[in-house]
Design a protein around this motif. Structure first.
Motif, PDB file in Angstrom:
ATOM      1  N   ARG A   8      -3.912  -2.723  -9.911  1.00 52.38           N
ATOM      2  CA  ARG A   8      -5.232  -3.336 -10.122  1.00 52.38           C
ATOM      3  C   ARG A   8      -5.182  -4.447 -11.162  1.00 52.38           C
ATOM      4  N   SER A  42      -0.073   6.245  -4.489  1.00 53.75           N
ATOM      5  CA  SER A  42      -1.083   7.255  -4.823  1.00 53.75           C
ATOM      6  C   SER A  42      -1.088   7.643  -6.298  1.00 53.75           C
ATOM      7  N   ASP A  49       0.835  -1.200   0.000  1.00 48.62           N
ATOM      8  CA  ASP A  49       0.000   0.000   0.000  1.00 48.62           C
ATOM      9  C   ASP A  49       0.871   1.252   0.000  1.00 48.62           C
ATOM     10  N   LYS A  83     -11.341   2.184  -5.980  1.00 45.07           N
ATOM     11  CA  LYS A  83     -10.238   2.471  -6.896  1.00 45.07           C
ATOM     12  C   LYS A  83      -8.879   2.090  -6.300  1.00 45.07           C
ATOM     13  N   MET A  84      -8.865   1.801  -5.009  1.00 46.52           N
ATOM     14  CA  MET A  84      -7.618   1.461  -4.323  1.00 46.52           C
ATOM     15  C   MET A  84      -7.458  -0.060  -4.275  1.00 46.52           C
ATOM     16  N   LEU A 112      -1.442   2.822  -9.651  1.00 45.84           N
ATOM     17  CA  LEU A 112      -2.638   2.149  -9.126  1.00 45.84           C
ATOM     18  C   LEU A 112      -3.287   1.269 -10.198  1.00 45.84           C
TER      19      LEU A 112
END
Length: 128
Positions: free
Chosen positions: A38, A29, A26, A74-75, A34
């Motif tokens: 994903r 940003s 994690d 979205k994270m 990202l």
């Protein structure tokens, strides 16, 4: 696919990952990074690169799972499992000079913390 994941070793080092066995990747940003996270799939291999301090590829990890954060879809929540330390760390200067990295996004967008690797780039980092 293979990936290079950058980590600041004074915040979370490869030794921390080895100690923990698994970790949630994690703190990302950047929108492009990202998207790459994903798109990761379980079983894909990663190379962990120490940025800022050390500036070298140091070890491997494997993607265990990729899920969307229920509070922020979205994270991505990417769970990584520790692999093995590289037999020899690959310093940034050596990576930059390697022919397989010519034109790599790693050097065009250096601040990206997640970079896709070709099979050749992954093999060079892990086996050369």
């Amino acid at each position: 696919m293979h990936y290079l994941l950058k980590s600041e070793p004074d915040k979370y080092s490869y030794d921390d990952l080895l100690r923990d066995g698994e970790t949630l990747w994690d703190g990302i940003s950047n929108a492009q990074a990202l998207i790459t996270l994903r798109n990761m799939k379980p079983g894909e291999q990663c190379v962990i690169y120490h940025s800022n301090v050390g500036k070298a590829a140091v070890g491997t990890a494997k993607v265990v799972s990729v899920k969307a954060d229920p509070e922020n879809p979205k994270m991505p929540l990417v769970l990584l499992k520790a692999g093995k330390r590289l037999k020899r760390e690959k310093p940034l200067a050596e990576i930059r000079e390697a022919g397989v990295f010519q034109g790599s996004i790693m050097f065009r967008q250096f601040r990206l913390s997640v970079v896709p690797l070709t099979d050749e780039q992954f093999d060079w980092l892990v086996h050369s």
